[in-house]
Design an enzyme around this catalytic site. Structure first.
Site, PDB file in Angstrom:
ATOM      1  N   GLU B  56      -3.051  -5.004  11.350  1.00 34.05           N
ATOM      2  CA  GLU B  56      -2.570  -6.127  10.558  1.00 34.05           C
ATOM      3  C   GLU B  56      -1.299  -6.750  11.120  1.00 34.05           C
ATOM      4  O   GLU B  56      -1.121  -7.970  11.044  1.00 34.05           O
ATOM      5  CB  GLU B  56      -2.348  -5.691   9.101  1.00 34.05           C
ATOM      6  CG  GLU B  56      -3.639  -5.520   8.303  1.00 34.05           C
ATOM      7  CD  GLU B  56      -4.344  -4.195   8.548  1.00 34.05           C
ATOM      8  OE1 GLU B  56      -3.786  -3.343   9.269  1.00 34.05           O
ATOM      9  OE2 GLU B  56      -5.459  -4.006   8.015  1.00 34.05           O
ATOM     10  N   HIS B 125      -5.878   0.293  -3.739  1.00 34.45           N
ATOM     11  CA  HIS B 125      -6.750  -0.844  -3.401  1.00 34.45           C
ATOM     12  C   HIS B 125      -6.955  -1.811  -4.559  1.00 34.45           C
ATOM     13  O   HIS B 125      -7.831  -2.656  -4.499  1.00 34.45           O
ATOM     14  CB  HIS B 125      -8.139  -0.356  -2.985  1.00 34.45           C
ATOM     15  CG  HIS B 125      -8.200   0.332  -1.660  1.00 34.45           C
ATOM     16  ND1 HIS B 125      -7.862   1.645  -1.487  1.00 34.45           N
ATOM     17  CD2 HIS B 125      -8.581  -0.111  -0.439  1.00 34.45           C
ATOM     18  CE1 HIS B 125      -8.038   1.982  -0.211  1.00 34.45           C
ATOM     19  NE2 HIS B 125      -8.470   0.944   0.447  1.00 34.45           N
TER      20      HIS B 125
HETATM   21  C1  LIG Z   1      -4.254  -1.018   6.629  1.00 33.56           C
HETATM   22  C2  LIG Z   1      -5.695  -1.008   6.278  1.00 33.56           C
HETATM   23  N1  LIG Z   1      -6.493  -1.958   6.798  1.00 33.56           N
HETATM   24  C3  LIG Z   1      -7.808  -1.969   6.510  1.00 33.56           C
HETATM   25  C4  LIG Z   1      -8.366  -1.016   5.696  1.00 33.56           C
HETATM   26  C5  LIG Z   1      -9.845  -1.044   5.331  1.00 33.56           C
HETATM   27  N2  LIG Z   1     -10.577   0.058   5.931  1.00 33.56           N
HETATM   28  C6  LIG Z   1     -10.881   1.152   5.212  1.00 33.56           C
HETATM   29  S1  LIG Z   1     -11.725   2.271   6.105  1.00 33.56           S
HETATM   30  C7  LIG Z   1     -11.710   1.310   7.472  1.00 33.56           C
HETATM   31  C8  LIG Z   1     -12.359   1.785   8.724  1.00 33.56           C
HETATM   32  C9  LIG Z   1     -11.693   2.935   9.355  1.00 33.56           C
HETATM   33  O1  LIG Z   1     -12.400   3.392  10.462  1.00 33.56           O
HETATM   34  P1  LIG Z   1     -12.007   4.735  11.205  1.00 33.56           P
HETATM   35  O2  LIG Z   1     -10.540   4.845  11.328  1.00 33.56           O
HETATM   36  O3  LIG Z   1     -12.779   4.776  12.455  1.00 33.56           O
HETATM   37  O4  LIG Z   1     -12.449   5.885  10.218  1.00 33.56           O
HETATM   38  P2  LIG Z   1     -13.904   6.259   9.714  1.00 33.56           P
HETATM   39  O5  LIG Z   1     -14.116   5.486   8.465  1.00 33.56           O
HETATM   40  O6  LIG Z   1     -14.866   5.915  10.777  1.00 33.56           O
HETATM   41  O7  LIG Z   1     -13.850   7.722   9.444  1.00 33.56           O
HETATM   42  C10 LIG Z   1     -11.053   0.110   7.209  1.00 33.56           C
HETATM   43  C11 LIG Z   1     -10.881  -0.985   8.164  1.00 33.56           C
HETATM   44  C12 LIG Z   1      -7.482  -0.053   5.139  1.00 33.56           C
HETATM   45  N3  LIG Z   1      -7.926   0.892   4.295  1.00 33.56           N
HETATM   46  N4  LIG Z   1      -6.170  -0.063   5.467  1.00 33.56           N
END
Ligand SMILES: Cc1ncc(C[n+]2csc(CCOP(=O)(O)OP(=O)(O)O)c2C)c(N)n1
Ligand SMILES: [Mg+2]
Lengths: 343, 326
Positions: B56, B125
């Site tokens: 972000e 959230h």
């Molecule tokens: C600062 C922030 N930006 C966006 C999100 C939305 N978000 C939640 S889970 C996720 C994906 C995360 O992917 P990864 O780190 O690969 O973990 P995985 O879910 O694959 O275990 C996103 C973008 C968030 N929770 N926090």
């Protein structure tokens, strides 16, 4: 801890059992959306596919070592000894939940079992883990802190800031980057510079001059050895390491995001739903960590086919009871909401 | 002629049409534009429509830099809370740069984010963060409550030469409503009277407008005529329309999904206390979230958030107050 080749029957059986428990638990969570719509709210993220990585990592822990997972956090407390009933009850919004219904699926916490908290905001838990390691260093507790986060999370500022500081301060922390090839709906080849260049993500460790290793996260023994080395290094005061554990998540990112009263369920995996790549998904399924470890244990004569079945039956029975308990548990009283705002 | 559109669709149409109109508008964010089949990628290509990593600070910082060099970026942030990891860009970069440069640069960009998802998303959230942004000079904040306003405010946001935080309420995503044909634009800083009434003024934004209108409907059955005013943008904030309404009704109930001291309601109450005191027949009443984080479990979540019933009883209490006085 000893190398994985020296692990005895008890520990190996324990590892297989924990892997089965995580898988079965997540299956039950997923089924809840179909069988009991509305019982789980918000967004739930499953750890099916991550079992070998989670259990292989946690099998290296010493008694008081701490664990800080991301919001995809159901599996860890099960392995750490939190009651599976309390975990499910939390996800089911119940007063009997491990956080009394305040946190839900994304925010499991059980400090009594060495899991202080899980953050729902990407990357932030990485810093919290380093902070817990700083406390361990200052108070000389001998603890190592295990930080788990996704491949996508390694693109957040907190990751870079924390790994640098942890390296400078030589903090006793192991950073386990769980590379499941996706951040939500986005394939890693669309958002990670290392992946695009064909390099491992563990290469990020070089930026902080700390050890970095990539390991097959579908093999709990390989994970065990890599994480064990990093944990022993941390325990010896030599600072953090970054382990990239590669596996595949079998479920989509989370249940579909809907606005109530529109019901929500788990859809197809993004590989299929977004990218139309059935082959990728099929290949991952053929490489199921649980099936592989089962075959390995039987092949190596650690357990018999009958032993394995017994474990699987035991786990199914346990999870039947878990779901029953959670369903029958009471919801919190509305006014309970006023508790715990301040210490 | 008006057309029916879902709230989210109205926003997407506004973005699409503005991108067609102005080639300097670009649109990017996480988990969008993943394949060549994406409708925005198909229409505008991968220079103007991009996917980003979960970064972000870079996403919004890059928008600011691009804005100073001739683009009009829209950053898709999904949830307003995700801005918090990069709040410097939102409140201490984007709105400050023009001022500090003595008016030499401008930063036309839109930070688009959903908020207030009261559907079991728990403590991190589902919050309302607008209070932290609405008082920052140089920053504009839009909080639409209908499909028409969602479209019109998005259009205005993109055309604005200032940084705009465009907040769309998650609970309204699939609500349908009429949208005027053509280039429908809603100017910033102009409140809208969503329902006329004479006994009490209810001021609300976003999802709270829907709840307030439902409360007004219920009150009407009991013979109470409530006027519902929606400021539509919190910065700039149209105090005049609110004060005008209070002049007519003599009573003010402020409905806000944020906790009391983190609410827009507290700011509006202060303005009305200063500029409309002589019209008030009863003390101002605020219906806000209780002073807690948002809990996960449904009975607790409903308990802490404003509801139709809480609005109705607040209105009755300000009316009773007057009755007792005369
Ligand atoms: C600062 C922030 N930006 C966006 C999100 C939305 N978000 C939640 S889970 C996720 C994906 C995360 O992917 P990864 O780190 O690969 O973990 P995985 O879910 O694959 O275990 C996103 C973008 C968030 N929770 N926090
Ligand atoms: Mg991932």
């Amino acid at each position: 801890m000893a190398a994985s080749s020296e692990l005895g029957k008890d520990k190996l059986t324990w590892m297989y059992t924990q892997m089965c428990r995580i898988r079965e638990f997540e299956e039950r969570v997923k089924r809840t959306f179909v069988e009991h719509p509305g019982v789980i709210r918000g967004h739930a993220h499953l750890g099916d596919g991550a079992e070998a990585s989670i259990v292989g990592s946690l099998a290296t822990r010493h008694e008081n070592d701490l664990v800080m997972p991301s919001y995809r956090c159901h599996g860890y407390p099960l392995v750490l000894g939190t009651s599976a009933k309390a975990v499910m009850a939390e996800i089911y919004q119940r007063k009997t939940g491990v956080c009394k219904g305040f946190g839900g699926s994304m925010h499991l916490a059980d400090p009594a079992h060495h899991l202080p908290t899980a953050s729902g905001i990407i990357g932030q838990g990485i810093a919290h883990a380093a902070g817990a390691a700083y406390a361990a260093q200052v108070k000389k507790t001998g603890q190592v802190v295990y930080s788990f986060f996704g491949d996508g999370s390694s693109k957040q500022g907190a990751f870079y800031e924390t790994l640098n500081m942890a390296a400078v301060w030589k903090l006793p922390v192991v950073f386990v980057l769980e590379n499941n090839e996706y951040q939500a709906y986005t394939h890693i080849k669309l958002e990670d510079a290392n992946a695009i260049a064909g390099d491992p993500l563990s290469q990020k460790a070089k930026a902080f001059s700390i050890p970095g290793a990539t390991v097959d996260g579908t093999d709990p023994l390989k994970v065990y050895d890599a994480v064990n080395e990093a944990a022993e290094r941390a325990r010896a005061g030599k600072g953090p390491s970054l382990i990239e554990s590669k596996f595949y998540r079998f479920s989509p990112h989370g249940n579909a995001i809907t606005v109530p009263p529109v019901p929500t369920q788990f859809q197809e995996h993004e590989a299929i739903e977004v990218y139309g790549n059935k082959a990728e998904f099929a290949a991952a399924q053929a490489n199921d960590p649980i099936k592989k470890f089962r075959a390995h244990l039987i092949g190596a004569g650690v357990v018999t086919e009958a032993d394995a079945k017994k474990i699987e039956d035991f786990v199914r029975t346990e999870m039947d009871e878990v779901v029953k308990f959670a369903l029958e548990s009471p919801l919190p009283a509305p006014e309970d909401a006023l508790n715990y705002v301040y210490a | 002629m008006a057309r029916e559109m879902m709230f989210a669709e109205a926003i997407a149409v506004a973005i699409t049409e503005e991108m067609q109109r102005d080639p300097s508008v670009v649109f990017y964010g996480q988990n969008m534009a993943m394949t060549d089949r994406d409708p925005f990628v198909r229409k505008f290509g991968k220079d103007r429509v991009r996917i980003t990593p979960i970064s972000e600070t870079a996403e919004m910082g890059i928008a600011i830099g691009a804005a100073m060099n001739g683009l009009r970026p829209i950053v898709e942030l999904y949830m307003a809370e995700f801005m918090l990891v990069a709040f410097d860009e939102v409140i201490n970069e984007a709105p400050r740069l023009r001022y500090m440069s003595g008016g030499q640069v401008k930063v036309p960009c839109v930070f688009k984010a959903g908020f207030g998802f009261a559907a079991g998303w728990a403590g991190q959230h589902s919050n309302c963060t607008y209070h932290a942004m609405m008082g920052i000079p140089g920053l504009k904040v839009a909080v639409p409550s209908t499909s028409a306003d969602a479209m019109g405010l998005m259009r205005a946001a993109i055309r604005d030469d200032n940084p705009v935080v465009y907040l769309h309420h998650y609970m309204l995503t699939i609500d349908k409503g009429p949208v005027p044909e053509g280039e429908h634009i809603v100017p910033f800083g102009v409140a809208d009277i969503k329902r006329e009434g004479t006994d009490v003024t209810i001021v609300a934004t976003a999802w709270m407008v829907k709840k307030s209108l439902a409360a007004a409907e219920q009150l009407a059955k009991e013979g109470v005529s409530a006027e519902v005013v929606d400021p539509r943008t919190l910065a700039p904030l149209d105090i005049d329309t609110i004060v005008e309404s209070v002049k007519k009704t003599g009573r003010l109930v402020l409905v806000d999904q944020a906790p009391r001291h983190a609410s827009a309601a507290a700011v509006i109450a202060g303005e009305v206390a200063e500029h409309g005191f002589e019209y008030l027949k009863a003390p101002i009443k605020m219906v806000t979230a209780l002073n807690t984080s948002v809990p996960y479990s449904e009975p607790m979540e409903s308990y802490v958030l404003p509801s139709e019933e809480k609005i109705v009883s607040a209105v009755k209490s300000v009316l009773a107050r007057h009755a007792a006085a005369v």
